[in-house]
Design a protein around this motif. Structure first.
Motif, PDB file in Angstrom:
ATOM      1  N   GLY A 135      11.726   2.719  11.943  1.00 14.19           N
ATOM      2  CA  GLY A 135      12.500   2.270  10.795  1.00 14.19           C
ATOM      3  C   GLY A 135      12.203   3.064   9.538  1.00 14.19           C
ATOM      4  O   GLY A 135      13.106   3.447   8.793  1.00 14.19           O
ATOM      5  N   SER A 136      10.926   3.342   9.284  1.00 15.00           N
ATOM      6  CA  SER A 136      10.527   4.138   8.122  1.00 15.00           C
ATOM      7  C   SER A 136       9.171   4.751   8.404  1.00 15.00           C
ATOM      8  O   SER A 136       8.411   4.269   9.250  1.00 15.00           O
ATOM      9  N   LEU A 137       8.883   5.833   7.700  1.00 14.30           N
ATOM     10  CA  LEU A 137       7.617   6.537   7.883  1.00 14.30           C
ATOM     11  C   LEU A 137       7.176   7.111   6.546  1.00 14.30           C
ATOM     12  O   LEU A 137       7.966   7.767   5.854  1.00 14.30           O
ATOM     13  N   LYS A 138       5.909   6.869   6.190  1.00 15.92           N
ATOM     14  CA  LYS A 138       5.353   7.429   4.961  1.00 15.92           C
ATOM     15  C   LYS A 138       3.942   7.931   5.227  1.00 15.92           C
ATOM     16  O   LYS A 138       3.049   7.151   5.538  1.00 15.92           O
ATOM     17  N   PRO A 139       3.725   9.248   5.125  1.00 14.87           N
ATOM     18  CA  PRO A 139       2.365   9.769   5.296  1.00 14.87           C
ATOM     19  C   PRO A 139       1.430   9.186   4.240  1.00 14.87           C
ATOM     20  O   PRO A 139       1.830   8.949   3.099  1.00 14.87           O
ATOM     21  N   ALA A 160       0.813  -1.209   0.000  1.00 10.18           N
ATOM     22  CA  ALA A 160       0.000   0.000   0.000  1.00 10.18           C
ATOM     23  C   ALA A 160       0.842   1.252   0.000  1.00 10.18           C
ATOM     24  O   ALA A 160       0.323   2.344   0.070  1.00 10.18           O
ATOM     25  N   ALA A 161       2.138   1.130  -0.078  1.00  5.64           N
ATOM     26  CA  ALA A 161       2.996   2.291   0.019  1.00  5.64           C
ATOM     27  C   ALA A 161       3.240   3.047  -1.262  1.00  5.64           C
ATOM     28  O   ALA A 161       3.776   4.125  -1.217  1.00  5.64           O
ATOM     29  N   PRO A 162       2.847   2.552  -2.453  1.00  6.44           N
ATOM     30  CA  PRO A 162       3.074   3.346  -3.652  1.00  6.44           C
ATOM     31  C   PRO A 162       2.370   4.693  -3.574  1.00  6.44           C
ATOM     32  O   PRO A 162       1.470   4.901  -2.773  1.00  6.44           O
ATOM     33  N   ALA A 163       2.769   5.595  -4.437  1.00 10.26           N
ATOM     34  CA  ALA A 163       2.255   6.957  -4.372  1.00 10.26           C
ATOM     35  C   ALA A 163       0.793   7.056  -4.721  1.00 10.26           C
ATOM     36  O   ALA A 163       0.185   8.070  -4.533  1.00 10.26           O
ATOM     37  N   GLY A 164       0.194   6.024  -5.246  1.00  8.08           N
ATOM     38  CA  GLY A 164      -1.208   6.094  -5.608  1.00  8.08           C
ATOM     39  C   GLY A 164      -1.348   6.515  -7.056  1.00  8.08           C
ATOM     40  O   GLY A 164      -0.379   6.714  -7.768  1.00  8.08           O
ATOM     41  N   PRO A 165      -2.561   6.675  -7.520  1.00  8.31           N
ATOM     42  CA  PRO A 165      -2.790   7.022  -8.913  1.00  8.31           C
ATOM     43  C   PRO A 165      -2.177   8.361  -9.246  1.00  8.31           C
ATOM     44  O   PRO A 165      -2.463   9.360  -8.610  1.00  8.31           O
ATOM     45  N   ALA A 166      -1.301   8.395 -10.239  1.00 13.19           N
ATOM     46  CA  ALA A 166      -0.629   9.626 -10.597  1.00 13.19           C
ATOM     47  C   ALA A 166      -1.468  10.496 -11.498  1.00 13.19           C
ATOM     48  O   ALA A 166      -1.191  11.659 -11.670  1.00 13.19           O
ATOM     49  N   GLY A 167      -2.492   9.974 -12.061  1.00 15.22           N
ATOM     50  CA  GLY A 167      -3.333  10.791 -12.913  1.00 15.22           C
ATOM     51  C   GLY A 167      -4.184   9.919 -13.799  1.00 15.22           C
ATOM     52  O   GLY A 167      -4.020   8.716 -13.853  1.00 15.22           O
ATOM     53  N   PRO A 168      -5.116  10.533 -14.506  1.00 14.19           N
ATOM     54  CA  PRO A 168      -5.996   9.764 -15.363  1.00 14.19           C
ATOM     55  C   PRO A 168      -5.227   9.069 -16.460  1.00 14.19           C
ATOM     56  O   PRO A 168      -4.226   9.547 -16.954  1.00 14.19           O
ATOM     57  N   GLY A 169      -5.714   7.891 -16.812  1.00 16.65           N
ATOM     58  CA  GLY A 169      -5.082   7.136 -17.879  1.00 16.65           C
ATOM     59  C   GLY A 169      -4.117   6.096 -17.384  1.00 16.65           C
ATOM     60  O   GLY A 169      -3.637   5.263 -18.141  1.00 16.65           O
ATOM     61  N   THR A 170      -3.819   6.103 -16.068  1.00 14.81           N
ATOM     62  CA  THR A 170      -2.901   5.120 -15.509  1.00 14.81           C
ATOM     63  C   THR A 170      -3.690   4.174 -14.638  1.00 14.81           C
ATOM     64  O   THR A 170      -4.043   4.494 -13.525  1.00 14.81           O
ATOM     65  N   ALA A 171      -3.993   3.015 -15.133  1.00 12.86           N
ATOM     66  CA  ALA A 171      -4.841   2.076 -14.395  1.00 12.86           C
ATOM     67  C   ALA A 171      -4.090   1.520 -13.209  1.00 12.86           C
ATOM     68  O   ALA A 171      -2.901   1.266 -13.257  1.00 12.86           O
ATOM     69  N   ALA A 172      -4.810   1.352 -12.097  1.00 17.25           N
ATOM     70  CA  ALA A 172      -4.213   0.725 -10.932  1.00 17.25           C
ATOM     71  C   ALA A 172      -3.953  -0.734 -11.234  1.00 17.25           C
ATOM     72  O   ALA A 172      -4.699  -1.393 -11.932  1.00 17.25           O
ATOM     73  N   ALA A 173      -2.884  -1.252 -10.680  1.00 17.92           N
ATOM     74  CA  ALA A 173      -2.536  -2.651 -10.913  1.00 17.92           C
ATOM     75  C   ALA A 173      -2.514  -3.382  -9.592  1.00 17.92           C
ATOM     76  O   ALA A 173      -1.476  -3.559  -8.971  1.00 17.92           O
ATOM     77  N   PRO A 174      -3.672  -3.770  -9.083  1.00 20.06           N
ATOM     78  CA  PRO A 174      -3.728  -4.444  -7.794  1.00 20.06           C
ATOM     79  C   PRO A 174      -2.879  -5.706  -7.802  1.00 20.06           C
ATOM     80  O   PRO A 174      -2.942  -6.511  -8.718  1.00 20.06           O
ATOM     81  N   LEU A 186       3.897  16.750  10.710  1.00 17.34           N
ATOM     82  CA  LEU A 186       4.015  15.868  11.870  1.00 17.34           C
ATOM     83  C   LEU A 186       4.103  16.669  13.167  1.00 17.34           C
ATOM     84  O   LEU A 186       3.755  16.173  14.241  1.00 17.34           O
ATOM     85  N   LEU A 187       4.550  17.918  13.054  1.00 21.15           N
ATOM     86  CA  LEU A 187       4.741  18.743  14.243  1.00 21.15           C
ATOM     87  C   LEU A 187       3.439  19.366  14.742  1.00 21.15           C
ATOM     88  O   LEU A 187       3.398  19.853  15.876  1.00 21.15           O
ATOM     89  N   VAL A 188       2.425  19.396  13.903  1.00 17.69           N
ATOM     90  CA  VAL A 188       1.185  20.068  14.306  1.00 17.69           C
ATOM     91  C   VAL A 188      -0.022  19.186  14.002  1.00 17.69           C
ATOM     92  O   VAL A 188      -0.390  18.978  12.859  1.00 17.69           O
ATOM     93  N   GLY A 189      -0.625  18.668  15.004  1.00 17.09           N
ATOM     94  CA  GLY A 189      -1.874  17.939  14.844  1.00 17.09           C
ATOM     95  C   GLY A 189      -1.752  16.478  14.516  1.00 17.09           C
ATOM     96  O   GLY A 189      -2.680  15.711  14.704  1.00 17.09           O
ATOM     97  N   GLY A 190      -0.619  16.048  13.982  1.00 15.53           N
ATOM     98  CA  GLY A 190      -0.440  14.641  13.679  1.00 15.53           C
ATOM     99  C   GLY A 190      -0.892  14.261  12.282  1.00 15.53           C
ATOM    100  O   GLY A 190      -1.732  14.923  11.679  1.00 15.53           O
ATOM    101  N   VAL A 191      -0.295  13.192  11.754  1.00 14.53           N
ATOM    102  CA  VAL A 191      -0.566  12.724  10.405  1.00 14.53           C
ATOM    103  C   VAL A 191      -0.708  11.206  10.433  1.00 14.53           C
ATOM    104  O   VAL A 191       0.055  10.515  11.125  1.00 14.53           O
ATOM    105  N   TRP A 192      -1.660  10.678   9.670  1.00 17.82           N
ATOM    106  CA  TRP A 192      -1.785   9.233   9.534  1.00 17.82           C
ATOM    107  C   TRP A 192      -0.662   8.723   8.639  1.00 17.82           C
ATOM    108  O   TRP A 192      -0.439   9.247   7.551  1.00 17.82           O
ATOM    109  N   CYS A 193       0.032   7.709   9.121  1.00 14.12           N
ATOM    110  CA  CYS A 193       1.220   7.232   8.417  1.00 14.12           C
ATOM    111  C   CYS A 193       1.280   5.702   8.402  1.00 14.12           C
ATOM    112  O   CYS A 193       0.660   5.022   9.230  1.00 14.12           O
ATOM    113  N   ILE A 194       2.034   5.206   7.435  1.00 17.93           N
ATOM    114  CA  ILE A 194       2.439   3.802   7.412  1.00 17.93           C
ATOM    115  C   ILE A 194       3.877   3.769   7.925  1.00 17.93           C
ATOM    116  O   ILE A 194       4.757   4.404   7.348  1.00 17.93           O
TER     117      ILE A 194
END
Length: 747
Positions: free
Chosen positions: A191-195, A7-21, A164-172
């Protein structure tokens, strides 16, 4: 076992790029049968492949996880952003496994900590907040659900993700465990953090795909993206929902929305975007919001695009006067003081709160800002607001209102809106020769411009808006600012009035009125006693005997569309003079605005039908249940207006339902029930079908011809709840925008 690293990829970069589950196996399916995909759903999947997801899937995977929608849709965007049912089922199964294996429930925090210890390393999904430990000069993370704090964080991570310093962020995050004999050592290692938010998207692809949609299709797609079924909303109601997104697309935008409970006022700011922060109005302090002078740490406005104050209303709430003063300066100048230094910020400010009185009550006894705390019920503060959304026009959220169609993955549309904050669309109306009133003040002009710019970015990011579409958005923006200014004039009559409206390319003046101004003109234009807050309104005449109006407000502000109720009815034929003391029936054209209340067949039509022996109703759309109900309610009005001993013939000319024999059967069933019901009151209903009719009208044998733009179908959706006044009384329903023309033949 599934690994959230998928689940860590950047997500859909824009229209025309189909997700590849990459999910494998599992037949975890959605709840209930898959909905039938509409033409809009198919189009959205074709043009925005990988960037749209079925909106009901969030509920299907959420379970008891207390996590924002954008976190769930981020995951769904990786595995279920498709219109293929097999892919969706597999994707949901994967997301459920990810939540089960990696989302930290508070009541299972000890089990998760044990898992980390036993494995040495484990990936989790949690809300992370970072603070600076000045004593040791290190950044330390706190994990909200895991219940762990003091975890060292690299400065580079904080620099890359300052929120991260204000209010908190949901992260993996990858968390490691290493116990040390050193007393002060923390065994937890980050070890690693990705919002959880999209890192980038294709702007050009987004704009190109937008051009393939009509404006109505695009609005419906955006409404589905917010999570609602557009079929249950009128055009104005859709615009009100989308106006809540303007603070995300416009820098330093100040918005207020007050209305009844349960209308979803705070939902967008807590669930829709990772760039917005929702805070309780009672918990806000100057250091938290702006800057802590003790340690120099910036507050929320320095890091978030939108700061929304929830539960802002409440006249008895205490408010820090210093906070009000610094808010006024920031909202006006986009800056605040940090000791001797002045800093700027771009955060938009949103204030949402509940009202406890109806609109006419507030207008009669105080003003539409009546619910605000005393410190905020100040004309200088209120004048900084760019737009007032009428929350009382928004329906209470009901289960059937949620969409099962496709909409943008919320972190995708959130990044789209964020990318537009640097653009300025405020002058786009000039291209069509439109211009604002020349005497409008700079602050009023800024309010109109900002709302207009934000709505244009949302609806027409490609810049191709027609004159009609541009005028619609401009009127909406003017109305939002006018609602603010008109209430300020009630609070502070010394402020000068403004003619709110615009000039078209021919130089014709188009005044703009608010909906509540048209609905309650007697209360809207009554003066308040200066300095009162919640006291009785001074609705009497002025000292010199002149008619009262909003203090300082020019007469032209009401606008031609201000439609008061139809004058009282009278009996007799149209050729007869009106009895003494009774107003004649209105002749001419009237326009009613979308969401307007106070309209009923009893005032709109029945006065013109009195005394008629035969009435012909032409309406091609008496097919569905609510349309047959409208016809029955018109007949009820005729029954109450006529003498019990009289009989009336009503001829209905309509068209046959399309879509198959079953729909035709239902239509005939409805009409038969209406005819049987009307017969008990001496009304004989005759029904004929025509495939060529289009215009709607009501014609009487007494000489009245009434042209109905929408026919009888003027009311918006109602629940049918027996305990809802709108079910029983038409006056409490919201109407769709429509016009009606009264013509007296031979009169």
């Amino acid at each position: 076992m599934s690994d959230v690293s998928e689940a860590a990829p950047a997500g859909p970069a824009g229209p025309g790029t189909a997700a590849a589950p990459e999910a494998a196996g599992g037949a975890g399916g959605t709840d209930g049968a898959a909905p039938v995909r509409s033409a809009l759903d198919l189009k959205a999947n074709r043009l925005f492949a990988g960037a749209v997801v079925r909106k009901d899937l969030v509920k299907a995977v959420k379970g008891n996880a207390i996590v924002p929608s954008y976190v769930l849709e981020y995951l769904l965007g990786q595995y279920a952003a498709s219109d293929d049912e097999a892919t969706i089922r597999a994707g949901i199964d994967t997301v459920r496994r990810i939540l089960a294996d990696h989302y930290v429930h508070r009541n299972q925090s000890e089990l998760v900590k044990s898992t980390i210890r036993e494995r040495g390393r484990h990936r989790i999904i949690d809300r992370v907040t970072v603070t600076l430990n000045e004593k040791d000069d290190v950044y330390e993370a706190e994990f909200a659900n895991l219940g762990v704090k003091g975890v060292p964080v690299e400065p580079a991570t904080v620099k890359a993700h300052p929120k991260l310093l204000v209010g908190g962020v949901w992260c993996i995050c990858d968390i490691e465990y290493f116990h040390s004999s050193e007393l002060r050592a923390v065994p937890w290692i980050l070890g690693s953090l990705k919002p959880i938010q999209l890192s980038n998207f294709d702007v050009d692809g987004y704009l190109a795909a937008r051009r393939e949609f009509t404006t109505d299709e695009w609005i419906d797609l955006l409404v589905q993206s917010v999570g609602f079924d557009p079929a249950l909303f009128g055009k104005r109601a859709k615009l009100l929902q989308l106006a809540r997104l303007v603070p995300f697309a416009e820098r330093n935008y100040n918005l207020v929305e007050l209305g009844p409970k349960g209308t979803g006022k705070s939902h967008v700011f807590s669930e829709f975007s990772p760039h917005g922060m929702l805070v309780s109005g009672g918990e806000v302090t100057v250091p938290k919001l702006f800057v802590n002078n003790a340690n120099g740490r910036l507050g929320l406005v320095g890091y978030w695009d939108v700061v929304a104050f929830d539960e802002f209303a409440g006249r008895r709430k205490r408010a820090d006067r210093a906070l009000v003063d610094i808010l006024k300066n920031y909202m006006a100048n986009k800056s605040f003081s940090r000791g001797v230094e002045t800093l700027g910020a771009e955060a938009s400010m949103v204030f949402v709160g509940n009202t406890s009185h109806t609109v006419p009550y507030m207008l009669k006894h105080s003003d539409l800002f009546d619910e605000l705390p005393e410190s905020y019920h100040d004309s200088a503060y209120l004048d900084r607001l760019h737009c007032y959304l009428p929350g009382w026009e928004v329906d209470t959220i009901r289960g059937e209102m949620f969409s099962r169609g496709y909409g943008f993955v919320v972190d995708y549309i959130a990044e789209v809106l964020k990318s537009m904050r640097s653009q300025d669309f405020s002058d786009r109306y000039l291209r069509h020769g439109l211009s604002l009133s020349p005497d409008i003040s700079t602050r009023d002009r800024d309010g109109v411009h900002k709302t207009f710019s934000g709505m244009m970015k949302i609806l027409h990011p490609h810049g191709d808006a027609s004159l009609r579409e541009t005028e619609e958005i401009l009127r909406f923006a003017i109305e939002g600012r006018k609602r603010v200014k008109d209430q300020i004039l009630r609070i502070d009559p010394t402020m000068p009035g403004v003619r709110f409206g615009y000039l078209d390319g021919d130089g014709s003046w188009h005044p703009v009125s608010t909906l509540e101004e048209d609905e309650y003109p007697a209360y809207y234009h009554s003066r308040r006693r200066a300095g009162s807050h919640g006291g009785p309104a001074d609705t009497g005449g002025s000292a010199d005997g002149e008619a009262e109006g909003t203090a300082g407000e020019p007469e032209a502000t009401a606008g031609p569309e201000a439609a008061a109720a139809v004058p009282p009815a009278r009996n007799g034929s149209p050729g007869e003079p009106a009895p003494h003391g009774e107003a004649p029936l209105f002749e001419g054209h009237r326009e009613f605005q979308e969401n307007q209340r106070g309209v009923s067949f009893g005032t709109l039509l029945v006065p013109y039908l009195r005394g008629a022996g035969r009435i012909t109703v032409t309406d091609p759309y008496i097919r569905q249940f609510h349309q047959a109900r409208n016809l029955m309610e018109l007949l009820e009005g005729i029954a109450t207006a006529k003498d019990a001993a009289d009989e009336v013939e009503v001829a209905l000319v309509t068209s046959e339902s399309t879509g198959g024999e079953e729909k035709v059967r239902k239509q005939l069933e409805f009409l038969l029930k209406v005819r049987e019901g009307a017969a008990a009151a001496g009304i004989r209903l005759e029904v004929s079908f025509s495939g060529t009719i289009h215009d709607r009208s009501v014609v009487t044998d007494t000489g009245w011809r009434i042209l109905l733009g929408r026919g009888l179908d003027i009311f918006q959706y109602i629940t049918g709840d027996a305990f809802d006044l709108a079910t029983r009384l038409q006056e409490y329903r919201q109407v769709r925008a429509f016009g009606v023309t009264y013509i007296r033949d031979g009169g």
